[in-house]
Structures are given as structure tokens and as C-alpha cells.
Design a protein around this motif. Structure first.
Motif, PDB file in Angstrom:
ATOM      1  N   UNK A 117       0.828  -1.207   0.000  1.00 40.28           N
ATOM      2  CA  UNK A 117       0.000   0.000   0.000  1.00 40.28           C
ATOM      3  C   UNK A 117       0.862   1.256   0.000  1.00 40.28           C
ATOM      4  N   UNK A 118       1.888   1.265   0.863  1.00 30.77           N
ATOM      5  CA  UNK A 118       2.791   2.417   0.905  1.00 30.77           C
ATOM      6  C   UNK A 118       3.556   2.570  -0.407  1.00 30.77           C
ATOM      7  N   UNK A 119       3.948   1.442  -0.978  1.00 32.09           N
ATOM      8  CA  UNK A 119       4.631   1.473  -2.263  1.00 32.09           C
ATOM      9  C   UNK A 119       3.737   2.079  -3.337  1.00 32.09           C
ATOM     10  N   UNK A 120       2.495   1.656  -3.397  1.00 33.12           N
ATOM     11  CA  UNK A 120       1.564   2.187  -4.382  1.00 33.12           C
ATOM     12  C   UNK A 120       1.342   3.689  -4.195  1.00 33.12           C
ATOM     13  N   UNK A 121       1.286   4.114  -2.927  1.00 29.47           N
ATOM     14  CA  UNK A 121       1.119   5.537  -2.661  1.00 29.47           C
ATOM     15  C   UNK A 121       2.295   6.333  -3.212  1.00 29.47           C
ATOM     16  N   UNK A 123       4.375   5.304  -5.781  1.00 30.16           N
ATOM     17  CA  UNK A 123       4.455   5.167  -7.231  1.00 30.16           C
ATOM     18  C   UNK A 123       3.414   6.036  -7.935  1.00 30.16           C
ATOM     19  N   UNK A 124       2.233   6.179  -7.334  1.00 28.87           N
ATOM     20  CA  UNK A 124       1.164   6.963  -7.946  1.00 28.87           C
ATOM     21  C   UNK A 124       0.957   8.329  -7.273  1.00 28.87           C
ATOM     22  N   UNK A 125       1.848   8.697  -6.355  1.00 31.55           N
ATOM     23  CA  UNK A 125       1.799  10.004  -5.678  1.00 31.55           C
ATOM     24  C   UNK A 125       0.412  10.282  -5.090  1.00 31.55           C
ATOM     25  N   UNK A 126      -0.145   9.296  -4.462  1.00 27.51           N
ATOM     26  CA  UNK A 126      -1.522   9.380  -3.969  1.00 27.51           C
ATOM     27  C   UNK A 126      -1.709  10.475  -2.927  1.00 27.51           C
ATOM     28  N   UNK A 145       2.622  12.723 -12.038  1.00 27.57           N
ATOM     29  CA  UNK A 145       2.924  11.558 -12.873  1.00 27.57           C
ATOM     30  C   UNK A 145       3.572  10.467 -12.032  1.00 27.57           C
ATOM     31  N   UNK A 146       3.160   9.240 -12.291  1.00 32.76           N
ATOM     32  CA  UNK A 146       3.727   8.111 -11.557  1.00 32.76           C
ATOM     33  C   UNK A 146       4.281   7.066 -12.500  1.00 32.76           C
ATOM     34  N   UNK A 147       4.381   5.861 -11.990  1.00 33.77           N
ATOM     35  CA  UNK A 147       4.866   4.731 -12.785  1.00 33.77           C
ATOM     36  C   UNK A 147       3.906   3.562 -12.670  1.00 33.77           C
ATOM     37  N   UNK A 148       3.915   2.700 -13.659  1.00 34.75           N
ATOM     38  CA  UNK A 148       3.252   1.410 -13.529  1.00 34.75           C
ATOM     39  C   UNK A 148       4.132   0.491 -12.675  1.00 34.75           C
ATOM     40  N   UNK A 149       3.488  -0.393 -11.928  1.00 35.30           N
ATOM     41  CA  UNK A 149       4.221  -1.471 -11.262  1.00 35.30           C
ATOM     42  C   UNK A 149       4.307  -2.705 -12.162  1.00 35.30           C
ATOM     43  N   UNK A 150       3.348  -2.847 -13.034  1.00 33.89           N
ATOM     44  CA  UNK A 150       3.260  -4.033 -13.882  1.00 33.89           C
ATOM     45  C   UNK A 150       4.548  -4.250 -14.673  1.00 33.89           C
ATOM     46  N   UNK A 151       5.083  -5.464 -14.542  1.00 27.13           N
ATOM     47  CA  UNK A 151       6.250  -5.850 -15.315  1.00 27.13           C
ATOM     48  C   UNK A 151       7.581  -5.379 -14.762  1.00 27.13           C
ATOM     49  N   UNK A 152       7.562  -4.683 -13.644  1.00 23.70           N
ATOM     50  CA  UNK A 152       8.818  -4.177 -13.080  1.00 23.70           C
ATOM     51  C   UNK A 152       9.600  -5.286 -12.378  1.00 23.70           C
ATOM     52  N   UNK A 153      10.866  -5.002 -12.092  1.00 27.87           N
ATOM     53  CA  UNK A 153      11.719  -5.927 -11.350  1.00 27.87           C
ATOM     54  C   UNK A 153      11.720  -5.534  -9.875  1.00 27.87           C
ATOM     55  N   UNK A 261      17.208   7.341  -5.701  1.00 28.88           N
ATOM     56  CA  UNK A 261      15.935   6.877  -5.135  1.00 28.88           C
ATOM     57  C   UNK A 261      14.864   7.887  -5.504  1.00 28.88           C
ATOM     58  N   UNK A 262      13.858   7.439  -6.248  1.00 29.78           N
ATOM     59  CA  UNK A 262      12.797   8.358  -6.653  1.00 29.78           C
ATOM     60  C   UNK A 262      11.912   8.721  -5.472  1.00 29.78           C
TER      61      UNK A 262
END
Length: 327
Positions: A117-121, A123-126, A145-153, A261-262
Motif C-alpha cells: 500500500x505504501x509502495x503504491x502511494x 508510485x502513484x503520488x496518492x 505523474x507516476x509509474x506502472x508497477x506491472x512488469x517491473x523488477x 531513489x525516486x
């Protein structure tokens, strides 16, 4: 055995949502809550808890050798959590005190879900975009602007009870590639979930996302330090729900300033509670939550029930479960 007296130490959550847990304790004996500074010395702590022979404790304070040397009768410390690095287990054993913890599976889903949940916040600047909406700044939405998590390492450092669940959520929820660094990783789990066991340096070099889930010991202390950050790819995200001291704080802030680190999220700090004067709070790329990963109704009910059951078993001469005191 005479009267039992119960101390609930530094746990603000125990009994708050599930009062039945307190009622069960009161059937054993008098119950009192204590809140001590994290750095209270052992002698003072022992004196403050004089006469209390059953303790339910949070992650602080530290029950040191000095504490046990000065404490009167103490039958049990039941940790309201899965960690026990704040208890000197050898000293407890010498005192004849049993130390127990909550079984890891009780916290597994709650803590892992919060890491994600914290990671998603991040990545998407919630958080930032929600604040903009509250301030009628809809025209600023292109700033978020954020990033997709899909397909990441994804690199998971510490792939035990909680780390493995974080990995599963990210693997199957976002079709990620999983890199794992853990000397004790379950090889069957790795095979089942198509993860890759890699050295730390390789994980640092290839991961788009790093989840810290390691226990804190001499080999993991500040495992993310200046040298580690220098090996990461630019723009990595970090989420930490394990221990604050896994990260060298100044090095993390420098890595954020350099764009290595973004953004980073942490639910844990080296010293808790952390004051808002801490440098983390001044950095807009940091998301800090107040050690709430286990704060779900399901998790807290299970944790509280385990602690109460420990004490109930102790007073009738039965052995509690999940004892961590050395044999």
C-alpha cells in the motif's frame, strides 16, 4: 503463587479495539498500563514494574540484562508482536522468565499489504495528489505523474514470513520479476513462485523496486548504506516495513537528492516515536507512517488473543506457545 499483577507496557493498541482481551486479563489479576521512554534504563524500568509478574510489551522499551538483574519476580514477557530484539533472552532465561511472541503468520498479511500500500502511494503520488484536490488544484494534476508497477523488477531483501508475502502480492498482482536476497530463503518457495535468488549487489543493480523485510541483526544493520545506494539504478522506489536501522538515514536522503531513489516509504524508524523534526519529514519524496503495518482489525485481534492466552496458560501451569527464550 500469590496474586498476579499484569503490566501492559508501551502498547497503545492492546485492548483498545477488543475490550474482551482486557476483561480476560482482569479475571487473572489487576491490570495497569505503562508508557515509558524508549531509552529508559534497566534499573528504573525494573523499579517502575516492581510487583508486576506478568508483562505484555510492545517493541519498546528494552528489557536489558540490567533490568532482569534488578527486577523482582517476573514469570513472562509476552510480546505484542513478532519481534523480540528488545529483550535480552539470555538474561530472561537466567531470571527464569519466559518470553513469547505472536506467531509470524498472525501479522503476515497485514504487514505485507501495508508494504505494498505504501509502495503504491509512492508510485502513484496518492498523498500529494489527494492534497492538491483538497486545495482545488486540479489544474496541477500533471505534476503527479507516476509509474506502472506491472512488469517491473522487484528486489525483496529478507524473504521470510512477510517478505515472501510481499513478493507474492507483487508477483501475481503486477506480473513482476522477483529477485530475492536472503541466506535462509525457502528454495521450494522460490521454485514455486519463479523467483530468482541473487546476491545483494545484483539485486541492487537490477531492481526497480526494493522491499525491505529483513530482521535486524549484525549482518543486516544499515544494509542499505552509501555503498549500496551507489549501486542502484536511477529512479528506484523503496518500501520498508521491517526495521528503521536497515537503512542508513543520511545516505538515503542523499540518494533521493541525487535522483537515485525516486521515493521511499517507511513504517519504521530507528527511534520511535519519531518527532516531526526528523529530516525524513522535511523531504517530500519520503512517506512516513507511524508503525501501523499491523493495524488491521484481523491482525490486532489475533495478536491480542495470543498475548492473553499466553498469560492464561502460564497461571494454570501450561506452557504458552511460541516461546523464544533459549532452552
Amino acid at each position: 503463587m500469590g496474586q498476579y499483577k499484569i503490566a501492559i507496557v508501551n502498547s497503545s493498541s492492546f485492548g483498545e479495539w477488543f475490550p474482551d482481551h482486557l476483561k480476560r486479563l482482569e479475571a487473572i489479576g489487576p491490570v495497569k498500563r505503562f508508557t515509558f521512554p524508549n531509552d529508559i534504563d534497566g534499573v528504573t524500568l525494573a523499579n517502575e514494574l516492581h510487583g508486576y509478574n506478568l508483562i505484555i510489551s510492545s517493541v519498546t522499551p528494552f528489557f536489558t540484562k540490567e533490568f532482569f538483574e534488578h527486577k523482582d519476580e517476573l514469570l513472562i514477557i509476552s510480546r505484542h508482536g513478532i519481534g523480540y530484539n528488545n529483550v535480552d533472552l539470555e538474561a530472561a532465561k537466567e531470571k527464569g522468565t519466559i518470553v513469547t511472541i505472536v506467531p509470524p503468520l498472525v501479522e503476515r498479511d497485514a504487514v505485507a499489504e501495508n508494504a505494498v500500500a505504501n509502495l503504491m502511494a509512492l508510485v502513484r503520488q496518492t498523498v500529494a495528489s489527494s492534497q492538491a484536490a483538497k486545495e482545488n488544484r486540479w489544474q496541477d494534476r500533471a505534476q503527479f505523474m507516476g509509474n506502472n508497477l506491472t512488469g517491473k523488477t522487484v528486489g525483496v531483501i529478507g524473504c521470510g514470513n512477510i517478505g515472501s508475502r510481499v513478493a507474492e502480492i507483487l508477483k501475481y498482482g503486477f506480473n513482476t520479476r522477483l529477485l530475492v536476497t536472503d541466506p535462509n530463503v525457502d528454495s521450494e518457495w522460490v521454485k514455486k513462485h519463479q523467483a530468482e535468488i541473487v546476491p545483494l549487489d545484483e539485486l541492487l543493480q537490477e531492481a526497480d523496486i526494493i522491499s525491505l523485510n529483513a530482521s535486524l541483526n549484525e549482518t543486516s544493520f544499515q544494509i542499505l548504506n552509501k555503498a549500496a545506494f551507489s549501486k542502484m539504478k536511477k529512479g528506484v522506489y523503496i518500501t520498508n516495513t521491517a526495521r528503521g536501522a536497515l537503512i542508513e538515514e543520511d545516505a538515503l536522503l542523499t540518494a533521493i537528492d541525487k535522483g537515485i531513489v525516486r521515493a521511499a516509504a517507511t513504517d519504521v524508524m530507528i527511534s520511535e516515536p519519531a518527532l516531526n523534526t526528523h529530516p525524513y519529514f522535511k523531504n517530500e519524496k519520503m512517506l512516513i507512517t507511524p508503525h501501523t503495518s499491523a493495524y488491521t482489525f484481523e491482525c490486532l485481534e489475533g495478536m491480542g488473543d495470543k498475548c492473553v492466552t499466553d498469560l492464561e496458560r502460564m497461571i494454570v501451569g501450561k506452557q504458552p506457545d511460541t516461546i523464544v527464550t533459549p532452552i
